[in-house]
Design a protein around this motif. Structure first.
Motif, PDB file in Angstrom:
ATOM      1  N   UNK B  97       0.819  -1.211   0.000  1.00  0.00           N
ATOM      2  CA  UNK B  97       0.000   0.000   0.000  1.00  0.00           C
ATOM      3  C   UNK B  97       0.851   1.258   0.000  1.00  0.00           C
ATOM      4  N   UNK B 120     -14.993  -0.794   2.891  1.00  0.00           N
ATOM      5  CA  UNK B 120     -14.054  -1.884   2.641  1.00  0.00           C
ATOM      6  C   UNK B 120     -13.053  -2.054   3.767  1.00  0.00           C
ATOM      7  N   UNK B 121     -12.776  -3.307   4.052  1.00  0.00           N
ATOM      8  CA  UNK B 121     -11.659  -3.662   4.911  1.00  0.00           C
ATOM      9  C   UNK B 121     -10.418  -3.677   4.032  1.00  0.00           C
ATOM     10  N   UNK B 122      -9.336  -3.063   4.503  1.00  0.00           N
ATOM     11  CA  UNK B 122      -8.107  -3.091   3.714  1.00  0.00           C
ATOM     12  C   UNK B 122      -7.031  -3.883   4.432  1.00  0.00           C
ATOM     13  N   UNK B 123      -6.300  -4.695   3.681  1.00  0.00           N
ATOM     14  CA  UNK B 123      -5.130  -5.352   4.251  1.00  0.00           C
ATOM     15  C   UNK B 123      -3.950  -5.218   3.318  1.00  0.00           C
ATOM     16  N   UNK B 124      -2.787  -5.117   3.903  1.00  0.00           N
ATOM     17  CA  UNK B 124      -1.533  -4.998   3.189  1.00  0.00           C
ATOM     18  C   UNK B 124      -0.788  -6.312   3.412  1.00  0.00           C
ATOM     19  N   UNK B 126       1.991  -7.404   2.285  1.00  0.00           N
ATOM     20  CA  UNK B 126       3.456  -7.354   2.245  1.00  0.00           C
ATOM     21  C   UNK B 126       4.001  -8.531   1.450  1.00  0.00           C
ATOM     22  N   UNK B 131       0.221 -14.001   5.600  1.00  0.00           N
ATOM     23  CA  UNK B 131      -0.575 -12.854   6.076  1.00  0.00           C
ATOM     24  C   UNK B 131      -1.850 -12.748   5.268  1.00  0.00           C
ATOM     25  N   UNK B 139     -11.830 -12.164   6.893  1.00  0.00           N
ATOM     26  CA  UNK B 139     -12.886 -11.621   6.050  1.00  0.00           C
ATOM     27  C   UNK B 139     -14.080 -12.571   6.011  1.00  0.00           C
TER      28      UNK B 139
END
Lengths: 370, 370
Positions: B97, B120-124, B126, B131, B139
């Motif tokens: 991100x 929205x749920x955001x995830x990074x 990496x 992860x 989710x």
DNA sequence: ACATGGATTTGGAACTATCCAAAAACGTCT
DNA sequence: AGACGTTTTTGGATAGTTCCAAATCCATGT
């Protein structure tokens, strides 16, 4: 920009496999009840197992866990949140997610929350208080446990009080509304500007200008820091050109105006690295060499700074760490809503590179190119 | 990096006002039931009003809306989701991100979702499949209506099948796993690389190299496009240096190796703009001028490209638009889960600037002040 | 055999909405 | 006034969890 190309039908064969599958594992309607029946225990016991309660006996726990695996049960957090008190969700509002500074910050937030089993809703307010407001309302409807807020420009300062009235823990990040006490994570922007000025003074500069900024706390603080530092050093020259925004373009425009004045500044503190890049470009286009003809210092220390040409001297503000700290503070506040308000301030850090040249260089007046 | 500074106790006076308020509007425990009582109608009617059903009479609706305002009711989406079928939430997974490309993409997603009342749920991730996996599980537990996924490197290709088995609508963005049919939004990376080569050929180049990339679909596609274009033009020279990653540093390293070979390439296509910036810097450090001694072309057309030195010729890939399209596709899929799978491809666009030293140099030139 | 007490387990109520079939209200016509 | 067809409104069942007080289990001591 052209319209996107869409491929709807594909070929007939593919169509079959392109239908949604009707696998028997249909979108899980398996509940606690089902697990309880399968493991021959009560719902309550299963619930305890799920929450890793130490109350339940080892044998029972294993039996239940087996059933969970066998049946492919998926915990329903919504239902849990309804009876329990927490949703393990947080709202995060930033005003420009395309800006890598906020990107890093969000990465830090994400990392810290992930560790604690939290997930976050993200919204990009685009600096519109109206959008921000709508998002906050939705967050209330979704019963988030707390809010991480980088307030949009011109947000009604009353917003934080409203939030606390509603019992919604809120951590302000980077920017802040109204006056303390409140929960806050960020850096000390006055100090950032002061450090920049101090560094330039230590290199022998006397005419130091400041460019860039917007109408918000982070800009005000920088301006204050700039002026305070000049005062402290007893420097008379001061030139604060606010411009409109914090982009390359702004830096590019402002430096040109500035360098046509007389006397010219010998150094310029930029609101952030983007403004500084713009300024360096502007100098080059005027036939001036950044670092020799005019020292340039940025703030934020974005990744580009190091590989710039010349590499940009900058005051690092550590967005990733700020994000982490903000998230942790939010979790503390959720755990203890009545607790003392906290501010977490990351100390800025001077990164010396080549855009401020050496003292000797900087003082020499260069004749104008025309 | 130093530790952050925390301000816990503040002074005694401030402590009072720094406690959480005990306002009577306590964190809303006001429910449909309360509204119903206040407006003297049934729960069902209030529910209909909230969902803007046309069934309820105007007078009643107004009465209910008054009560809602008076009591400060906040809709409980969690409870609604439990009985109803949708949560109006979406999960979004990106792998970096902090990269402005994904920042813009997320901004596009956010804008499109916001319009439809989704959050929205955001995830990074990496780029860590582990992860990513954990986030996807969460989710599911939160019962999101769908997933927007930029898969992490080395993700098990089986993941999408798993997701569809679980009945979770999933749109892949930019990268993709396995083979179609699936829902996808992105750009045509083969075409991107082809356009770059075509442009260089049209300028007369014959020895065109390609640098940068990682082990994923977007890189593979670029490499294929590069080679296909060379084939089409019947050019024998080909030099594909993959390196490790898509950063400035990689571009900086690879160009140096490349320019020490003999024969040297006269032009280089870069995996993205960051690699291109690194390459230009590397050339300068070798005493070579980008655009004159070696043409450089990037892809993505990030904001920095325009203000680079020299301004970078690049193939624009429109991340914001891709984000918007992806979000809209997700909403379509949620509304019609069994529907035909779609791919939305944004056409890339050539942005000619000065890093390829094209003949029309002067046209794009910004006038110098002297 | 039985009271004792700690460790486990349990059933029913609660949480806050939606869904649905049925009831009530209302206006119109004979 | 009663029959009839619409338009509105309603109560009860339901969704999947947690909470809590009470029940059960089981080993020990007398």
């Amino acid at each position: 920009m052209k319209d996107p190309i869409t491929t709807p039908p594909a070929k007939a064969d593919a169509t079959v496999s392109s239908q949604a599958p009707s696998s028997q594992s249909a979108s899980s309607s398996i509940t606690l009840q089902d697990i309880a029946a399968h493991a021959k225990v009560s719902r309550s016991t299963v619930s305890l197992v799920l929450r890793e309660s130490p109350l339940v006996a080892k044998r029972t726990r294993e039996k239940v866990q087996d059933s969970i695996k066998t049946l492919g049960y998926v915990y329903n957090r919504g239902a849990a949140a309804m009876r329990g008190s927490r949703t393990a969700t947080l709202g995060v509002v930033v005003y420009d997610i395309a800006n890598p500074f906020f990107g890093s910050m969000v990465a830090g937030i994400d990392a810290a929350l992930h560790q604690e089993g939290y997930v976050s809703f993200l919204a990009n307010s685009e600096d519109s208080p109206k959008r921000q407001q709508r998002f906050i309302e939705r967050m209330r409807e979704h019963r988030v446990d707390g809010l991480l807020l980088c307030p949009a420009e011109h947000t009604d300062p009353n917003l934080i009080h409203q939030l606390t009235d509603w019992g919604m823990p809120c951590i302000q990040v980077m920017r802040y509304l109204d006056a303390p006490p409140f929960d806050y994570a960020g850096t000390d922007f006055r100090r950032v500007a002061e450090m920049a000025v101090n560094h330039l003074v230590s290199l022998g500069h006397q005419r130091i200008a400041f460019i860039g900024g917007a109408d918000h706390s982070v800009s005000h603080d920088r301006w204050l820091g700039y002026q305070a530092a000049l005062d402290r050093h007893g420097l008379a020259y001061r030139r604060l050109v606010r411009g409109n925004g914090v982009t390359r373009r702004v830096g590019h425009e402002l430096i040109k105006t500035l360098m046509q004045e007389s006397p010219r500044p010998t150094a310029v503190v930029c609101h952030n690295d983007l403004v500084a890049f713009g300024a360096m470009l502007g100098l080059r286009q005027m036939g001036l060499e950044p670092g020799r003809d005019c020292a340039v210092i940025g703030t934020d220390d974005v990744e580009e700074a190091e590989l710039g040409d010349p590499p940009l001297t900058s005051i690092a503000t550590h967005p990733y760490a700020i994000g982490e700290q903000a998230a942790r503070l939010a979790l503390r506040r959720i755990a203890n809503p009545g607790g003392e308000r906290e501010s977490v301030i990351m100390p800025p850090e001077l990164k010396i590179r080549r855009s401020c040249g050496s003292p000797d260089d900087a003082i020499v007046e260069t004749p104008r190119p025309d």
